[in-house]
Motif scaffolding. Structure first.
Motif, PDB file in Angstrom:
ATOM      1  N   GLU A 135      33.661  27.598  31.432  1.00 28.19           N
ATOM      2  CA  GLU A 135      33.907  26.883  30.181  1.00 28.19           C
ATOM      3  C   GLU A 135      35.364  27.035  29.728  1.00 28.19           C
ATOM      4  O   GLU A 135      35.664  27.217  28.553  1.00 28.19           O
ATOM      5  CB  GLU A 135      32.944  27.362  29.091  1.00 28.19           C
ATOM      6  N   GLY A 136      36.280  26.990  30.700  1.00 35.05           N
ATOM      7  CA  GLY A 136      37.698  27.044  30.400  1.00 35.05           C
ATOM      8  C   GLY A 136      38.278  28.433  30.229  1.00 35.05           C
ATOM      9  O   GLY A 136      39.475  28.580  29.972  1.00 35.05           O
ATOM     10  N   ARG A 137      37.462  29.483  30.393  1.00 36.70           N
ATOM     11  CA  ARG A 137      37.946  30.850  30.192  1.00 36.70           C
ATOM     12  C   ARG A 137      37.849  31.645  31.494  1.00 36.70           C
ATOM     13  O   ARG A 137      36.850  31.539  32.215  1.00 36.70           O
ATOM     14  CB  ARG A 137      37.124  31.539  29.100  1.00 36.70           C
ATOM     15  N   PRO A 138      38.869  32.462  31.808  1.00 36.51           N
ATOM     16  CA  PRO A 138      38.843  33.239  33.050  1.00 36.51           C
ATOM     17  C   PRO A 138      37.674  34.212  33.072  1.00 36.51           C
ATOM     18  O   PRO A 138      37.254  34.736  32.034  1.00 36.51           O
ATOM     19  CB  PRO A 138      40.189  33.985  33.037  1.00 36.51           C
ATOM     20  N   VAL A 139      37.139  34.467  34.275  1.00 37.02           N
ATOM     21  CA  VAL A 139      36.053  35.437  34.444  1.00 37.02           C
ATOM     22  C   VAL A 139      36.614  36.841  34.303  1.00 37.02           C
ATOM     23  O   VAL A 139      37.668  37.167  34.853  1.00 37.02           O
ATOM     24  CB  VAL A 139      35.385  35.251  35.823  1.00 37.02           C
ATOM     25  N   ARG A 140      35.894  37.663  33.556  1.00 38.45           N
ATOM     26  CA  ARG A 140      36.267  39.071  33.409  1.00 38.45           C
ATOM     27  C   ARG A 140      35.016  39.912  33.552  1.00 38.45           C
ATOM     28  O   ARG A 140      33.946  39.527  33.122  1.00 38.45           O
ATOM     29  CB  ARG A 140      36.911  39.334  32.041  1.00 38.45           C
ATOM     30  N   GLY A 141      35.178  41.077  34.156  1.00 36.65           N
ATOM     31  CA  GLY A 141      34.021  41.941  34.325  1.00 36.65           C
ATOM     32  C   GLY A 141      34.261  42.954  35.421  1.00 36.65           C
ATOM     33  O   GLY A 141      35.208  42.831  36.204  1.00 36.65           O
ATOM     34  N   PRO A 142      33.384  43.962  35.503  1.00 31.84           N
ATOM     35  CA  PRO A 142      33.565  45.007  36.518  1.00 31.84           C
ATOM     36  C   PRO A 142      33.317  44.520  37.935  1.00 31.84           C
ATOM     37  O   PRO A 142      33.799  45.116  38.890  1.00 31.84           O
ATOM     38  CB  PRO A 142      32.531  46.066  36.100  1.00 31.84           C
ATOM     39  N   ARG A 143      32.546  43.429  38.081  1.00 33.65           N
ATOM     40  CA  ARG A 143      32.245  42.893  39.413  1.00 33.65           C
ATOM     41  C   ARG A 143      32.544  41.403  39.452  1.00 33.65           C
ATOM     42  O   ARG A 143      32.445  40.717  38.431  1.00 33.65           O
ATOM     43  CB  ARG A 143      30.773  43.123  39.748  1.00 33.65           C
ATOM     44  N   PRO A 144      32.899  40.866  40.620  1.00 35.30           N
ATOM     45  CA  PRO A 144      33.147  39.426  40.728  1.00 35.30           C
ATOM     46  C   PRO A 144      31.869  38.637  40.454  1.00 35.30           C
ATOM     47  O   PRO A 144      30.763  39.088  40.753  1.00 35.30           O
ATOM     48  CB  PRO A 144      33.614  39.253  42.181  1.00 35.30           C
ATOM     49  N   GLY A 202      21.723  25.504  34.706  1.00 34.00           N
ATOM     50  CA  GLY A 202      20.485  24.857  34.310  1.00 34.00           C
ATOM     51  C   GLY A 202      20.641  23.375  34.020  1.00 34.00           C
ATOM     52  O   GLY A 202      19.658  22.698  33.716  1.00 34.00           O
ATOM     53  N   GLU A 203      21.874  22.851  34.105  1.00 37.19           N
ATOM     54  CA  GLU A 203      22.132  21.446  33.830  1.00 37.19           C
ATOM     55  C   GLU A 203      22.506  20.701  35.118  1.00 37.19           C
ATOM     56  O   GLU A 203      22.847  21.302  36.128  1.00 37.19           O
ATOM     57  CB  GLU A 203      23.271  21.308  32.815  1.00 37.19           C
ATOM     58  N   ARG A 204      22.452  19.375  35.046  1.00 39.97           N
ATOM     59  CA  ARG A 204      22.916  18.536  36.156  1.00 39.97           C
ATOM     60  C   ARG A 204      24.439  18.505  36.102  1.00 39.97           C
ATOM     61  O   ARG A 204      25.024  18.092  35.104  1.00 39.97           O
ATOM     62  CB  ARG A 204      22.346  17.127  36.026  1.00 39.97           C
ATOM     63  N   LEU A 205      25.089  18.948  37.159  1.00 40.45           N
ATOM     64  CA  LEU A 205      26.533  19.142  37.157  1.00 40.45           C
ATOM     65  C   LEU A 205      27.204  18.174  38.126  1.00 40.45           C
ATOM     66  O   LEU A 205      26.775  18.041  39.275  1.00 40.45           O
ATOM     67  CB  LEU A 205      26.880  20.581  37.564  1.00 40.45           C
ATOM     68  N   SER A 206      28.258  17.530  37.673  1.00 39.68           N
ATOM     69  CA  SER A 206      29.075  16.752  38.602  1.00 39.68           C
ATOM     70  C   SER A 206      29.956  17.719  39.387  1.00 39.68           C
ATOM     71  O   SER A 206      30.392  18.743  38.862  1.00 39.68           O
ATOM     72  CB  SER A 206      29.939  15.730  37.854  1.00 39.68           C
ATOM     73  N   LEU A 217      32.542  22.345  38.894  1.00 39.40           N
ATOM     74  CA  LEU A 217      31.207  21.911  38.498  1.00 39.40           C
ATOM     75  C   LEU A 217      31.223  21.673  36.996  1.00 39.40           C
ATOM     76  O   LEU A 217      31.493  22.597  36.220  1.00 39.40           O
ATOM     77  CB  LEU A 217      30.164  22.968  38.861  1.00 39.40           C
ATOM     78  N   SER A 218      30.943  20.447  36.568  1.00 38.27           N
ATOM     79  CA  SER A 218      31.161  20.057  35.175  1.00 38.27           C
ATOM     80  C   SER A 218      29.898  19.543  34.521  1.00 38.27           C
ATOM     81  O   SER A 218      29.173  18.719  35.094  1.00 38.27           O
ATOM     82  CB  SER A 218      32.234  18.963  35.091  1.00 38.27           C
ATOM     83  N   ALA A 219      29.647  20.020  33.285  1.00 42.36           N
ATOM     84  CA  ALA A 219      28.576  19.473  32.459  1.00 42.36           C
ATOM     85  C   ALA A 219      29.171  18.444  31.511  1.00 42.36           C
ATOM     86  O   ALA A 219      28.877  17.277  31.561  1.00 42.36           O
ATOM     87  CB  ALA A 219      27.858  20.583  31.690  1.00 42.36           C
ATOM     88  N   SER A 220      30.058  18.843  30.630  1.00 38.07           N
ATOM     89  CA  SER A 220      30.744  17.922  29.727  1.00 38.07           C
ATOM     90  C   SER A 220      31.886  18.682  29.072  1.00 38.07           C
ATOM     91  O   SER A 220      31.823  19.897  28.899  1.00 38.07           O
ATOM     92  CB  SER A 220      29.794  17.369  28.651  1.00 38.07           C
ATOM     93  N   GLY A 221      32.935  17.926  28.666  1.00 35.08           N
ATOM     94  CA  GLY A 221      34.063  18.561  27.988  1.00 35.08           C
ATOM     95  C   GLY A 221      34.642  19.708  28.779  1.00 35.08           C
ATOM     96  O   GLY A 221      34.924  19.615  29.969  1.00 35.08           O
ATOM     97  N   LEU A 222      34.805  20.840  28.122  1.00 34.79           N
ATOM     98  CA  LEU A 222      35.355  22.031  28.770  1.00 34.79           C
ATOM     99  C   LEU A 222      34.282  22.871  29.441  1.00 34.79           C
ATOM    100  O   LEU A 222      34.573  23.946  29.932  1.00 34.79           O
ATOM    101  CB  LEU A 222      36.082  22.899  27.730  1.00 34.79           C
ATOM    102  N   ARG A 223      33.048  22.400  29.473  1.00 30.57           N
ATOM    103  CA  ARG A 223      31.947  23.189  30.007  1.00 30.57           C
ATOM    104  C   ARG A 223      31.919  23.047  31.521  1.00 30.57           C
ATOM    105  O   ARG A 223      31.214  22.222  32.081  1.00 30.57           O
ATOM    106  CB  ARG A 223      30.649  22.765  29.341  1.00 30.57           C
ATOM    107  N   THR A 224      32.724  23.874  32.179  1.00 28.15           N
ATOM    108  CA  THR A 224      32.873  23.791  33.630  1.00 28.15           C
ATOM    109  C   THR A 224      32.786  25.170  34.264  1.00 28.15           C
ATOM    110  O   THR A 224      33.038  26.192  33.620  1.00 28.15           O
ATOM    111  CB  THR A 224      34.232  23.180  34.010  1.00 28.15           C
ATOM    112  N   LEU A 225      32.413  25.166  35.528  1.00 29.19           N
ATOM    113  CA  LEU A 225      32.591  26.323  36.399  1.00 29.19           C
ATOM    114  C   LEU A 225      33.635  25.934  37.433  1.00 29.19           C
ATOM    115  O   LEU A 225      33.479  24.923  38.114  1.00 29.19           O
ATOM    116  CB  LEU A 225      31.280  26.690  37.108  1.00 29.19           C
TER     117      LEU A 225
END
Length: 235
Positions: A135-144, A202-206, A217-225
């Motif tokens: 959703e436009g934000r970098p992944v952060r966390g202890p594991r990939p 859980g959504e249909r992604l382009s 992978l996009s749902a709408s707007g900034l909602r992407t992976l």
């Protein structure tokens, strides 16, 4: 934000950017830093800025022709749509328009129109991927955070729990599920990140690939992976 400017013949500019004029069509624009999304449809302008903290809804006036584009002016928001190829700066997808939105004293810049992409073949998504942004934000966390596609099966790890299930890929669209997940509790941002990943899956992604070979992978707007390949592509 990267902009690549391409000028068009003025006689063609109004028809190109005028997709937002009619009530039967929908025009969308997005931007980053900070994230915002704009929709013009059914006679209304809807703007969501600052990652959701700013929201404006206004009646859409008849747009005014401007140099190589259109301008919408209301008491609360002004929108300039210019026929100039634009890259969104996060997923690196290209769009046909550059868009500027002014709300009060704040002006933001982004891209509009349908992304200029070619749907990838099913074999393009196969293999192992690391999730780079959600959703436009970098992944952060202890594991990939990872996703792998093989045949009709999907599996991965959100950075907290593992998940897996089936998926379909048809005409450039990915539909996953039902997905099963482990139930380990994770603290703070890791759990919020997992919820965002599972919500999008859980959504249909382009699905499209950008200029850097990343899978978007996009749902709408900034909602992407946005995924970057973590292993060799299957042959």
């Amino acid at each position: 934000m990267k902009f690549a400017h391409v000028l068009f013949v003025p006689a063609l500019l109004v028809s190109g950017a005028a997709v937002a004029q009619t009530s039967d069509t929908s025009y969308k624009a997005v931007g980053t830093e900070p994230g915002w999304a704009l929709t013009i449809e059914k006679g209304l302008i809807r703007y969501v800025g600052d990652y959701g903290r700013t929201r404006v809804t206004a009646q859409a006036p008849v747009p005014r022709p401007s140099f190589n584009g259109l301008r919408y002016v209301t008491p609360r928001v002004t929108i300039d749509i210019t026929r100039s190829r634009c890259s969104d700066g996060m997923s690196n997808r290209d769009y046909p328009d550059s868009v500027t939105v002014t709300v009060g004293r704040r002006t933001v810049h982004g891209c509009g129109g349908e992304p200029i992409v070619s749907p990838p073949r099913a074999t393009v998504i196969e293999g192992k991927w690391e999730i780079q942004s959600i959703e436009g934000r970098p992944v952060r966390g202890p594991r990939p955070a990872t996703i792998a596609f093989a045949g009709d099966r999907i599996n991965g790890n959100s950075g907290c729990n593992s998940f897996g299930g089936s998926f379909r890929f048809e005409r450039g669209y990915l539909t996953a599920g039902p997905l099963m997940s482990t139930k380990m509790a994770c603290m703070g941002p890791a759990m919020a990140q997992e919820q965002a990943i599972m919500r999008l899956l859980g959504e249909r992604l382009s699905a499209s690939t950008n200029r850097e070979g990343k899978l978007v992978l996009s749902a709408s707007g900034l909602r992407t992976l946005v995924l970057v390949r973590s292993g060799p592509a299957p042959r």
